[in-house]
Design a protein around this motif. Structure first.
Motif, PDB file in Angstrom:
ATOM      1  N   UNK A 114       0.868  -1.174   0.000  1.00 53.66           N
ATOM      2  CA  UNK A 114       0.000   0.000   0.000  1.00 53.66           C
ATOM      3  C   UNK A 114       0.905   1.224   0.000  1.00 53.66           C
ATOM      4  N   UNK A 115       0.699   2.128  -0.946  1.00 56.77           N
ATOM      5  CA  UNK A 115       1.540   3.321  -1.048  1.00 56.77           C
ATOM      6  C   UNK A 115       0.754   4.545  -0.603  1.00 56.77           C
ATOM      7  N   UNK A 116       1.363   5.344   0.272  1.00 56.91           N
ATOM      8  CA  UNK A 116       0.726   6.534   0.827  1.00 56.91           C
ATOM      9  C   UNK A 116       1.519   7.782   0.437  1.00 56.91           C
ATOM     10  N   UNK A 117       0.816   8.902   0.358  1.00 56.20           N
ATOM     11  CA  UNK A 117       1.439  10.148  -0.066  1.00 56.20           C
ATOM     12  C   UNK A 117       1.996  10.996   1.056  1.00 56.20           C
ATOM     13  N   UNK A 118       2.330  10.408   2.186  1.00 59.57           N
ATOM     14  CA  UNK A 118       2.882  11.181   3.301  1.00 59.57           C
ATOM     15  C   UNK A 118       4.221  11.799   2.921  1.00 59.57           C
ATOM     16  N   UNK A 119       4.443  13.027   3.382  1.00 58.00           N
ATOM     17  CA  UNK A 119       5.664  13.760   3.058  1.00 58.00           C
ATOM     18  C   UNK A 119       6.355  14.209   4.342  1.00 58.00           C
ATOM     19  N   UNK A 120       7.417  15.006   4.195  1.00 56.73           N
ATOM     20  CA  UNK A 120       8.233  15.377   5.338  1.00 56.73           C
ATOM     21  C   UNK A 120       7.475  16.236   6.354  1.00 56.73           C
ATOM     22  N   UNK A 121       6.591  17.105   5.861  1.00 60.04           N
ATOM     23  CA  UNK A 121       5.790  17.919   6.783  1.00 60.04           C
ATOM     24  C   UNK A 121       4.872  17.032   7.613  1.00 60.04           C
ATOM     25  N   UNK A 122       4.306  15.965   6.987  1.00 60.05           N
ATOM     26  CA  UNK A 122       3.484  15.009   7.730  1.00 60.05           C
ATOM     27  C   UNK A 122       4.319  14.300   8.797  1.00 60.05           C
ATOM     28  N   UNK A 123       5.575  13.990   8.449  1.00 59.46           N
ATOM     29  CA  UNK A 123       6.449  13.299   9.402  1.00 59.46           C
ATOM     30  C   UNK A 123       6.711  14.163  10.624  1.00 59.46           C
ATOM     31  N   UNK A 124       6.998  15.456  10.401  1.00 56.26           N
ATOM     32  CA  UNK A 124       7.244  16.366  11.517  1.00 56.26           C
ATOM     33  C   UNK A 124       6.005  16.498  12.388  1.00 56.26           C
ATOM     34  N   UNK A 125       4.854  16.595  11.742  1.00 57.77           N
ATOM     35  CA  UNK A 125       3.580  16.707  12.462  1.00 57.77           C
ATOM     36  C   UNK A 125       3.321  15.458  13.298  1.00 57.77           C
ATOM     37  N   UNK A 130      -0.911  25.868  13.546  1.00 54.02           N
ATOM     38  CA  UNK A 130      -0.595  26.777  14.640  1.00 54.02           C
ATOM     39  C   UNK A 130       0.790  26.527  15.244  1.00 54.02           C
ATOM     40  N   UNK A 131       1.094  25.262  15.550  1.00 48.73           N
ATOM     41  CA  UNK A 131       2.342  24.984  16.250  1.00 48.73           C
ATOM     42  C   UNK A 131       3.550  24.949  15.311  1.00 48.73           C
ATOM     43  N   UNK A 132       3.451  24.246  14.189  1.00 45.64           N
ATOM     44  CA  UNK A 132       4.589  24.137  13.281  1.00 45.64           C
ATOM     45  C   UNK A 132       5.020  25.495  12.711  1.00 45.64           C
ATOM     46  N   UNK A 133       4.095  26.382  12.331  1.00 45.70           N
ATOM     47  CA  UNK A 133       4.546  27.710  11.857  1.00 45.70           C
ATOM     48  C   UNK A 133       5.349  28.471  12.915  1.00 45.70           C
ATOM     49  N   UNK A 134       4.951  28.374  14.175  1.00 45.61           N
ATOM     50  CA  UNK A 134       5.716  29.027  15.241  1.00 45.61           C
ATOM     51  C   UNK A 134       7.101  28.402  15.348  1.00 45.61           C
ATOM     52  N   UNK A 135       7.162  27.074  15.278  1.00 42.70           N
ATOM     53  CA  UNK A 135       8.451  26.383  15.354  1.00 42.70           C
ATOM     54  C   UNK A 135       9.354  26.800  14.206  1.00 42.70           C
ATOM     55  N   UNK A 136       8.777  26.959  13.020  1.00 46.24           N
ATOM     56  CA  UNK A 136       9.595  27.349  11.862  1.00 46.24           C
ATOM     57  C   UNK A 136      10.039  28.804  11.941  1.00 46.24           C
ATOM     58  N   UNK A 137       9.259  29.645  12.608  1.00 49.40           N
ATOM     59  CA  UNK A 137       9.699  31.023  12.821  1.00 49.40           C
ATOM     60  C   UNK A 137      10.935  31.059  13.718  1.00 49.40           C
ATOM     61  N   UNK A 138      10.949  30.181  14.729  1.00 48.71           N
ATOM     62  CA  UNK A 138      12.076  30.132  15.656  1.00 48.71           C
ATOM     63  C   UNK A 138      13.249  29.351  15.082  1.00 48.71           C
ATOM     64  N   UNK A 139      12.940  28.275  14.384  1.00 49.23           N
ATOM     65  CA  UNK A 139      13.955  27.400  13.795  1.00 49.23           C
ATOM     66  C   UNK A 139      13.567  27.143  12.339  1.00 49.23           C
ATOM     67  N   UNK A 195      14.712  25.503  10.011  1.00 49.33           N
ATOM     68  CA  UNK A 195      14.842  24.109   9.558  1.00 49.33           C
ATOM     69  C   UNK A 195      14.078  23.150  10.464  1.00 49.33           C
ATOM     70  N   UNK A 196      13.041  23.643  11.131  1.00 50.13           N
ATOM     71  CA  UNK A 196      12.329  22.816  12.111  1.00 50.13           C
ATOM     72  C   UNK A 196      11.782  21.529  11.497  1.00 50.13           C
ATOM     73  N   UNK A 197      11.147  21.619  10.336  1.00 52.92           N
ATOM     74  CA  UNK A 197      10.529  20.421   9.747  1.00 52.92           C
ATOM     75  C   UNK A 197      11.563  19.374   9.369  1.00 52.92           C
TER      76      UNK A 197
END
Length: 455
Positions: free
Chosen positions: A122-133, A206-215, A217-219
């Motif tokens: 089964x192949x899924x379209x998950x990407x790096x942003x999904x992994x960080x989340x 909400x949370x990931x955008x704040x993390x990316x503002x601080x870091x 390369x957060x994702x």
């Protein structure tokens, strides 16, 4: 120069397919929601199909939660029809009152539906942003190392289950969007993705955008952390396998109690979790696991223990420790019709041909009825011709079979007389004579040869 998405996406997906060993004869099913991630994956798989030679199919799950669900299913059908790719559409009922919320209920229903597809992957379209989340979601829920490993690009299947592929897991979502626009792809938008009442949406918006503002390369950093956790999980698995071999009697899932207790508490917990995963059993929370290990260490070996671990139990009796389902059902009787293997609930009873060993085969074949059934009241058995019949209770004590297992013991009844009891032995009056054809019975709890309990 930064490589373009036109080059990066196909080659990144190809690396994952090659790592999984996908090739001619493989059946790959794309989980096609109709959103941009799954549409990009679908088109990439189409592009790579001639190169790898796999059979491509697709599946769409209609959760019935959106007024646009029918339109999404129609869009997927039209895309697959135009590409000549077979599509299966599943319509599922989602438990809106699920204890873990609507998101979790929808995910369970979706994966249960997709598991029905006849495919190898089964192949899924998950990407790096999904992994960080996913990593953030699990860490905030207190997951351990295995949970923090989040998603894997390749998860082999087993026991009739297809494996899982995530060919886009190493790529940012922006790359997928760039590729989709460059290839003129159309996709559907799920309006629920903007609803902040769902935990994952809140993390994403909400949370990931704040993390990316601080870091900035957060994702990718979070995705790299998930890879480190995955490596640690593999090492813990290797350690558990070594500990299981060192404690085996002669092999897991039955362990020598003294050797198991000689391990540190952390290694004991790691070993039990590893064994439960091998049994496809749900993992217990830390509280019941810690309590079970405490009681196991505190209790004298002469006492039997059956310690709950969610849907399973950790059992100990004398010098043995093992795992079994918490709600073991006593099997119903069934008639023997000459077969070599008989199912006994989740266990097996095997009858192996031999000469001068086991049960007298001629007597079994000439009997009016031979049945495998539970023990009866007052069952007594004579194991030696020169000795009297003895109570099953005493025989079980000598064979280190605890009380809670005794109702589940398989008994072979020949014309109403007990000829063999699993874990105990063959009745003397049914024993095979030297040089005569015999059948050696063996009880295999969970399909595993019973080393102990029963010898």
């Amino acid at each position: 120069m930064k490589p373009s998405s036109a080059d990066v996406l196909p080659e990144s997906a190809a690396v994952v397919l090659a790592a999984a060993g996908v090739g001619a004869g493989s059946r790959v099913c794309c989980a096609l929601s109709g959103g941009v991630d799954s549409v990009v994956l679908f088109e990439l798989l189409r592009q790579l199909q001639p190169r790898f030679g796999f059979d491509l199919l697709a599946a769409h799950v209609d959760h019935g939660l959106s007024p646009n669900a029918a339109a999404w299913a129609r869009a997927c059908s039209e895309r697959c029809a135009a590409a000549g790719v077979p599509l299966t559409v599943f319509r599922v009922d989602v438990d809106r009152a699920h204890a873990d919320g609507l998101e979790a209920a929808a995910r369970l229903a979706r994966h249960a539906a997709l598991a029905q597809v006849d495919c190898g992957w089964l192949a899924f379209g998950h990407h790096q942003d999904d992994q960080a989340e996913t990593l953030l979601f699990r860490l905030l829920r207190g997951s351990g190392v295995r949970g923090a490993a989040a998603m894997r690009a390749v998860e082999p299947g087993g026991a009739g289950r297809p494996g899982r592929l995530r060919p886009l897991l190493g790529l940012r979502r922006a790359r997928l969007l760039e590729w989709a626009h460059a290839h003129g792809l159309a996709w559907v938008e799920d309006e629920s993705n903007a609803e902040l009442r769902f935990t994952r949406n809140a993390l994403r918006h909400r949370l990931l955008p704040v993390a990316e503002d601080l870091f900035p390369a957060a994702v990718p950093n979070l995705a790299r952390a998930a890879a480190h956790f995955a490596e640690a999980d593999r090492l813990l698995g290797e350690l558990a396998a070594m500990d299981a071999a060192a404690c085996g009697a002669p092999a897991p899932p039955v362990l020598r109690r003294a050797d198991f207790l000689a391990l540190s508490a952390a290694r004991q917990a790691n070993l039990l979790r590893w064994l439960l995963r091998g049994l496809d059993a749900p993992l217990p929370g830390s509280v019941p696991l810690v309590e079970a290990l405490r009681q196991l260490r505190a209790c004298d070996a002469a006492h039997s223990l059956r310690l709950p671990l969610g849907g399973w139990a950790c059992c100990a009796y004398r010098d043995r420790v093992w795992l079994e389902p918490a709600r073991a059902v006593v099997p119903q009787g069934l008639r023997w019709q000459g077969e070599a293997v008989m199912r006994w609930g989740g266990d097996e009873v095997r009858l192996t041909e031999a000469i001068g060993e086991g049960l007298d085969r001629n007597r079994l074949e000439c009997a009016g009825e031979v049945r495998l059934a539970p023990r009866g009241e007052g069952l007594r058995l004579c194991l030696h011709p020169a000795r009297p019949r003895r109570e099953l209770r005493k025989l079980c004590q000598e064979a280190a079979i605890p009380a809670w297992l005794r109702d589940r013991l398989p008994v072979l009844w020949v014309d109403g007389e007990p000829a063999w009891v699993g874990g105990i032995g063959v009745a003397a009056e049914f024993a095979c004579a030297p040089q005569a054809p015999g059948l050696v019975p063996e009880w295999r709890p969970g399909g595993v040869p019973a080393s102990a309990p029963p010898d």
